[in-house]
Design a protein around this motif. Structure first.
Motif, PDB file in Angstrom:
ATOM      1  N   ASP A   1       0.852  -1.259  -0.110  1.00  0.00           N
ATOM      2  CA  ASP A   1      -0.062   0.071  -0.247  1.00  0.00           C
ATOM      3  C   ASP A   1       0.892   1.184  -0.091  1.00  0.00           C
ATOM      4  O   ASP A   1       1.669   1.538   0.896  1.00  0.00           O
ATOM      5  N   GLY A   2       0.780   2.159  -0.796  1.00  0.00           N
ATOM      6  CA  GLY A   2       1.236   3.352  -0.958  1.00  0.00           C
ATOM      7  C   GLY A   2       2.814   3.208  -1.601  1.00  0.00           C
ATOM      8  O   GLY A   2       3.404   4.079  -1.720  1.00  0.00           O
TER       9      GLY A   2
ATOM     10  N   TYR B   1      -2.726   1.083  -4.631  1.00  0.00           N
ATOM     11  CA  TYR B   1      -3.312   1.989  -3.684  1.00  0.00           C
ATOM     12  C   TYR B   1      -4.859   1.738  -3.955  1.00  0.00           C
ATOM     13  O   TYR B   1      -5.238   1.407  -5.183  1.00  0.00           O
TER      14      TYR B   1
END
Ligand SMILES: [Mg+2]
Length: 222
Positions: A9-10, A14
């Protein structure tokens, strides 16, 4: 052997708006005219997820229903704080799982696949280490990431959340002694400090220091 441990994530992908965006989507569909913005929602989700209690280790392979059940009170409280009537808040909280794990809402960054493949061609093997929900494998499959990773370590399955040292040790355990390994992620605390505390050098990307991933890794290769 050369290994890169990636955050997800990120770093590689995302969900638009992340958790706050998920609750906003639910408000939009169930309570049109609610008048709330994503900035109103964020403060209510800053604690209560398993990764906020990373000092605690959960049993491995917890059933997904149990994992989501552990977050139900958090979502209910957030909806209540946003003005959802008490009779409605638990019902809306029950919609978060389906909304968050809707694979069509997940995206890769434009450079993710090309970077992974370029690094593979340079002899790096990829491992994923993520604080995530039990449905992470479905999301990775949808995004085409699955075949690019040697293995996936998901906190919802292992019970260990970054930056707990056990999260990193679990990954090191599958490597041969003396392997060349780096962590790459967007969180200074969970990815960078966590890895370094476990003796793994780390590279911060997409956050405060948006360095080019390939250039940094090539330059650092021993
Ligand atoms: Mg991250």
């Amino acid at each position: 052997m050369n290994y890169l441990i990636w955050d997800f994530d990120g770093t590689l992908g995302y969900r638009s708006g992340m958790w706050s965006g998920t609750l906003l989507d639910i408000l939009e569909s169930r309570m049109p005219g609610h008048g709330r913005t994503i900035d109103d929602i964020r403060p209510h989700l800053r604690s209560g997820f398993p990764w906020h209690n990373h000092h605690l280790i959960n049993p491995p392979d917890r059933p997904a229903d149990e994992w989501w059940g552990g977050c139900h009170a958090l979502f209910t409280k957030a909806f209540l704080a946003l003005g959802v009537p008490p009779a409605e808040a638990p019902r809306l909280a029950g919609l978060v799982r389906h909304a968050y794990t809707d694979v069509t809402r997940w995206r890769l960054y434009d450079d993710t696949l090309s970077i992974l493949d370029a690094l593979s061609a340079l002899g790096w093997r990829h491992i994923l280490l993520s604080n995530h929900v039990p449905e992470l494998p479905l999301i990775l499959h949808h995004l085409g990431l699955e075949p690019r990773f040697l293995s996936v370590f998901n906190s919802a399955t292992t019970g260990c959340e970054k930056p707990h040292p056990s999260a990193f040790r679990g990954v090191l355990d599958v490597m041969e002694p003396g392997a060349n390994v780096w962590m790459i992620g967007d969180s200074m605390v969970a990815d960078i400090r966590g890895a370094e505390a476990a003796g793994i050098p780390a590279i911060l990307v997409r956050g405060e220091d948006k360095g080019g991933v390939i250039a940094i890794v090539e330059g650092s290769r021993r």
